[in-house]
Write an enzyme that holds these catalytic residues in place. Sequence first.
Site, PDB file in Angstrom:
ATOM      1  N   GLU A 227       0.792  -1.343   0.060  1.00  0.00           N
ATOM      2  CA  GLU A 227       0.009  -0.011  -0.018  1.00  0.00           C
ATOM      3  C   GLU A 227       0.814   1.386   0.063  1.00  0.00           C
ATOM      4  OE1 GLU A 227      -0.367  -2.751   1.703  1.00  0.00           O
ATOM      5  OE2 GLU A 227      -2.489  -2.964   2.483  1.00  0.00           O
TER       6      GLU A 227
ATOM      7  N   ARG B 249       3.447  -0.999  15.701  1.00  0.00           N
ATOM      8  CA  ARG B 249       2.207  -0.277  16.384  1.00  0.00           C
ATOM      9  C   ARG B 249       2.672   0.238  17.503  1.00  0.00           C
ATOM     10  NH1 ARG B 249       1.844  -5.816  15.906  1.00  0.00           N
ATOM     11  NH2 ARG B 249       2.081  -7.068  17.881  1.00  0.00           N
TER      12      ARG B 249
ATOM     13  N   HIS C  36     -26.183   8.215  21.190  1.00  0.00           N
ATOM     14  CA  HIS C  36     -27.265   8.440  20.384  1.00  0.00           C
ATOM     15  C   HIS C  36     -27.379   7.315  19.497  1.00  0.00           C
ATOM     16  CE1 HIS C  36     -28.585  12.188  22.361  1.00  0.00           C
ATOM     17  NE2 HIS C  36     -27.467  12.465  22.401  1.00  0.00           N
TER      18      HIS C  36
END
Length: 504
Positions: A197, A251, A367
């Site tokens: 990528e 990471r 919500h």
Amino acid sequence: MSDAVRAIWDGLKALERPTLTALFAAGDRLTDYSARLDLPGGAVRFDWSKTHLDAAHAEGFLALAEATGFAARRAAMFDGEPINVTEHRAVEHTALRGVGRDSSVEEAHALHLRMKSLVDAIHAGVLGEVKHLIHIGIGGSALGPALAIDALTREGARVDVHVVSNIDGCALEAAFARCDPATTLIAVASKTFTTTETMTNAASALEWLREGGVADPYGRVVALTAYPDKAVEWGVDETRVLPFSESVGGRYSLWSSIGFPIALALGWDEFAEFLDGAAAMDRHFLEAEGMANLPLRAACADLIYARLRGCQSRAVFAYDERLRLFPDYLQQLEMESNGKRVKADGSPVDGPTAPVTWGGVGTDAQHAVFQLLHQGTHLIPVDFIAAIAPGDDLDPAHHHSLLANCFAQGAALMAGKAARDPARAYPGDRPSATILCDDLNPATLGALIAFHEHRTFASGVLMEINPFDQFGVELGKEIAKAIVAGGATFDPSTEALLAEAGIQ
Ligand code: F6P
């Protein structure tokens, strides 16, 4: 599993399960399970009192820590021993914060000085006018920088940074649309400098610069990698290659040169504060013993839910818009580290490992998904994260309401509510933890991230797995490469999809 470890897990599984309300009635949970750390960026409170961690569980988990060699593994990490046993590597991201074996700390310091020189030179205009940086990387080479920049540059950045990760060209095109090739630098961030990528996006970014009239596109590229030779071979001048050590995992790499866009956007002093905040958490993790060790305490509570109560997910809600990318960051940290089915010695694990980490921001999530947290059939432990100082300059009513909602959700999850109508009843006894910072700034963000790194490590040790490899990501990559190369055959479903899409 050794007999001793098996017996401890059996003992933990057999413990009584008092409700949270009963636990509060029985003792001073705030003294026992809520703590305040004074850190460089201000105090941070870690309130784990609304979890089911109690004295009996604490005793069991401390016995487990002893039996699994937690203190020795922790020391070995900071001493630079090769605790990533499947890859025969040390794990030295803390050295970048100045905490670790001397030689690694010195090396990390020298690499930071090199990074600082380039950041300062760019700010001083040595590379001409630089308004934008397109930072190209993926996974650990993107999520940390994206989080830190989004969280800390709300009031403006010295350079406008766009983090691009996806190979989907839509991502890169969106960045191109907001940048001018004449005033844009490209950072190619990849530990391995081979990730498809990133290398594909980097090639397209060079092309965009060329088409935009930049005579020497490679002259506008900075490479951030553990393999500097590969970056030079690819075409980046050595003076703009910022290396980092192979012992820093992807990471865990935002503290290294992968954090270059953070330093460029914020300035070096702020980046140094970010490192200092993390270092303060490192020292706490290294020195605090027993349940006073907050990352260990959090890991024990996590294991109550994942291992003893069958919770398959855990949720994290930042009641702070600046931390909206925090759940994304945590997903890689926790799921790539501890989403494992074998232990470090290759034997099968003794129970569930990392739950699915997910989350969002409050109050938005209230919500949308909180219905399930309060009344659904899943038991999902929740973390809330908030800051006392507002990040905005609007009417304080905004921030008061934000915090009121954050604390209300934890209270409601625990207390529940009886009602004659079952549809309106809340079972309660649902756990949450709250992390409350005085302020969100580079130092507290650094500490917050380091806390989660150590929490993840502690969980891994207690489950006897290696949190530092990630072989599970490889098979899909290999198959994708085989598809692109052509000539291989796959299962009928995959073959049909490829045919429909006109691939092969
Ligand atoms: O595919 C997973 C992974 O290896 C992550 O662990 C890593 O953060 C990411 O890819 C990017 O890797 P690199 O920095 O080498 O491009």
